[in-house]
Design an enzyme around this catalytic site. Structure first.
Site, PDB file in Angstrom:
ATOM      1  N   SER A  16      -7.466  -6.364  -8.532  1.00 46.31           N
ATOM      2  CA  SER A  16      -8.798  -6.087  -9.051  1.00 46.31           C
ATOM      3  C   SER A  16      -9.637  -7.366  -9.059  1.00 46.31           C
ATOM      4  O   SER A  16     -10.832  -7.339  -8.776  1.00 46.31           O
ATOM      5  CB  SER A  16      -8.708  -5.511 -10.464  1.00 46.31           C
ATOM      6  N   VAL A  59     -15.425   1.387 -11.553  1.00 43.85           N
ATOM      7  CA  VAL A  59     -15.011   2.245 -12.663  1.00 43.85           C
ATOM      8  C   VAL A  59     -13.565   2.670 -12.480  1.00 43.85           C
ATOM      9  O   VAL A  59     -13.148   3.015 -11.362  1.00 43.85           O
ATOM     10  CB  VAL A  59     -15.908   3.497 -12.742  1.00 43.85           C
ATOM     11  N   VAL A  85     -15.579  -0.029  -5.090  1.00 45.92           N
ATOM     12  CA  VAL A  85     -14.246  -0.604  -5.269  1.00 45.92           C
ATOM     13  C   VAL A  85     -13.277   0.440  -5.826  1.00 45.92           C
ATOM     14  O   VAL A  85     -12.060   0.291  -5.727  1.00 45.92           O
ATOM     15  CB  VAL A  85     -14.309  -1.844  -6.184  1.00 45.92           C
ATOM     16  N   VAL A 101     -14.095   0.319   1.775  1.00 44.03           N
ATOM     17  CA  VAL A 101     -12.790  -0.028   2.336  1.00 44.03           C
ATOM     18  C   VAL A 101     -11.716   0.176   1.271  1.00 44.03           C
ATOM     19  O   VAL A 101     -11.797  -0.381   0.170  1.00 44.03           O
ATOM     20  CB  VAL A 101     -12.774  -1.472   2.856  1.00 44.03           C
ATOM     21  N   TYR A 121       1.819   0.309  -4.643  1.00 40.60           N
ATOM     22  CA  TYR A 121       0.624   1.028  -5.062  1.00 40.60           C
ATOM     23  C   TYR A 121       0.688   2.439  -4.483  1.00 40.60           C
ATOM     24  O   TYR A 121       1.072   2.629  -3.322  1.00 40.60           O
ATOM     25  CB  TYR A 121      -0.647   0.340  -4.556  1.00 40.60           C
ATOM     26  N   ASN A 175      -8.585  -0.701   1.151  1.00 46.04           N
ATOM     27  CA  ASN A 175      -7.631  -1.789   0.874  1.00 46.04           C
ATOM     28  C   ASN A 175      -8.342  -3.127   1.039  1.00 46.04           C
ATOM     29  O   ASN A 175      -7.957  -3.967   1.840  1.00 46.04           O
ATOM     30  CB  ASN A 175      -6.387  -1.694   1.760  1.00 46.04           C
ATOM     31  N   ILE A 177     -12.711   3.293  -4.601  1.00 39.00           N
ATOM     32  CA  ILE A 177     -12.430   4.261  -3.540  1.00 39.00           C
ATOM     33  C   ILE A 177     -10.945   4.638  -3.473  1.00 39.00           C
ATOM     34  O   ILE A 177     -10.601   5.756  -3.071  1.00 39.00           O
ATOM     35  CB  ILE A 177     -12.932   3.738  -2.167  1.00 39.00           C
ATOM     36  N   LYS A 182       0.820  -1.206   0.000  1.00 40.89           N
ATOM     37  CA  LYS A 182       0.000   0.000   0.000  1.00 40.89           C
ATOM     38  C   LYS A 182       0.856   1.259   0.000  1.00 40.89           C
ATOM     39  O   LYS A 182       2.056   1.223   0.279  1.00 40.89           O
ATOM     40  CB  LYS A 182      -0.930   0.016   1.215  1.00 40.89           C
ATOM     41  N   HIS A 222      -1.757   5.424  -5.976  1.00 38.97           N
ATOM     42  CA  HIS A 222      -3.068   6.069  -6.115  1.00 38.97           C
ATOM     43  C   HIS A 222      -2.983   7.545  -5.730  1.00 38.97           C
ATOM     44  O   HIS A 222      -3.649   8.016  -4.806  1.00 38.97           O
ATOM     45  CB  HIS A 222      -4.114   5.353  -5.261  1.00 38.97           C
TER      46      HIS A 222
END
Length: 380
Positions: A134, A239, A267, A298, A94, A300, A269, A75, A96
């Protein structure tokens, strides 16, 4: 190369950047690996499991960050971890970044080179390091959503597949990509009434061919989206625009008009969410209610099944870790434009166009970062 694996510290995050098996591969290739004590506890991997394959166990994260040339995580680094990053250090995890101004600010200030799993592409146009998680998140979304539908959790009190003589729940999946198709697979398996919306004709064709009459496929327009969301018992938001903030497709007005006790699982988020009413939650407190609708957001999700998730992730990430260690990041990225797409921040510059646009940074072409002679001023 000296590679560091700190213990993940995000709320209820039990995955780990490298498994003992992956560490063994790296050490066999001539690299050194530092692993923070108890880093593998969440996947039942002991310090002894790591030391037996040649890793050095450290007492805390500070030694890992202080000594390692490359940090491999799962993360995004938390604030205390970002404070330990240094100029010239390589971070592979990751990130994001588009919806996360604070993290981006800290990574830019650190001077580190930061490569994000989620923006690395493939020749076929896929996202090979995002796909494993995913798949997990898509499957978990139905598991989490069906649990939240129980009356004791605040939901409508429905069994997803119903029983003979009682209609099943209506599951609406927004987005037919990797997350969406895996959610569909689980929902169909549970005998729910499933509708998928997408603007990609090919995605709808793929789902129709795989599931046939078991799934209704709908081209996503504002009217179609609103109709099916208002009829839904469970909505899955799946999405994705790689590297960018997720579009807010479900409005607050739609949520207010949904069935009371319906459930929404966002998902997307990690990229800011695709429901207007979404805010990130944790495994500790996974849901909240707005206008009588239960939200599960959530950030993660795959961390809830760390054993499955970590091995699935390592199957995808290990070849890339090996390239970075064997060749150095500049050569590894310069010879592979798809790998280069993962570079998000370098030496105080934002090298991902979506992140730069979302957060107001100047954009530096990542190819320039691979050129040691390029000047920092060369931004677009």
């Amino acid at each position: 190369m000296l590679i560091g694996v700190p213990k993940e510290i995000k709320n209820r995050e039990n995955r780990v950047g490298l498994t003992p098996e992956s560490v063994q591969e790296l050490i066999t290739a001539g690299h050194q690996v530092l692993v923070e004590t108890q880093a593998g506890k969440g996947i039942n991997a002991s310090d002894e499991d790591y030391s037996q394959v040649g890793a050095t166990i450290t007492a805390d994260a500070s030694e890992v960050f202080a000594r390692a040339e490359m940090i491999v995580k799962v993360k995004e680094p938390q604030a205390e971890e970002r404070a330990m990053l240094r100029e010239g250090q390589l971070l592979f995890t990751y990130l994001h970044l588009a919806p996360d101004a604070e993290q981006t600010k800290d990574l830019v200030a650190s001077g580190a080179t930061c490569i994000a799993y989620e923006t690395i592409t493939s020749a076929s146009g896929g996202l090979p390091l995002l796909a494993p998680m995913s798949e997990v998140a898509g499957r978990m979304s139905i598991q989490a959503g069906s649990h939240a539908l129980e009356k004791t959790q605040g939901g409508r009190g429905m069994l997803l597949g119903g029983v003979p003589g009682v209609a099943p729940a209506k599951v609406v999946v927004i987005g037919g990509g990797v997350v969406g198709s895996n959610a569909v697979q689980m929902a169909v398996g549970a005998r729910a009434d499933v509708v998928v919306l997408d603007r990609s004709k090919q995605a709808l064709v793929n789902i129709d061919q795989e599931f046939g009459g078991a799934v209704k496929t709908v081209y996503s327009t504002k009217a179609a989206l609103e109709q099916h969301v208002l009829e839904a018992d469970l909505v899955i938001g799946s999405v994705l625009i790689p590297g960018a903030k997720a579009p807010k497709l479900v409005t607050a007005e739609m949520v207010a008009n949904m069935k009371k006790g319906a459930v929404m699982v966002d998902v997307a988020i990690d990229q800011g969410g695709c429901f207007a009413t979404s805010r990130a939650t944790t495994h500790e407190q996974p849901t909240y209610e707005i206008d009588g609708v239960i939200h599960y957001c959530v950030a993660n999700m795959p961390g809830g099944v760390p054993l499955t998730s970590t091995y699935a992730l390592n199957n995808a990430t290990l070849p890339y870790v090996m390239k970075l260690a064997n060749k150095g990041w500049r050569m590894a990225l310069a010879e592979d434009k798809h790998f280069l797409a993962g570079l998000n921040v370098h030496a105080g510059q934002v090298t991902n166009a979506f992140v730069a646009e979302a957060l107001g940074y100047a954009y530096m072409d990542p190819a320039l970062a691979c050129d040691e002679t390029a000047k920092v001023e060369e931004v677009a």
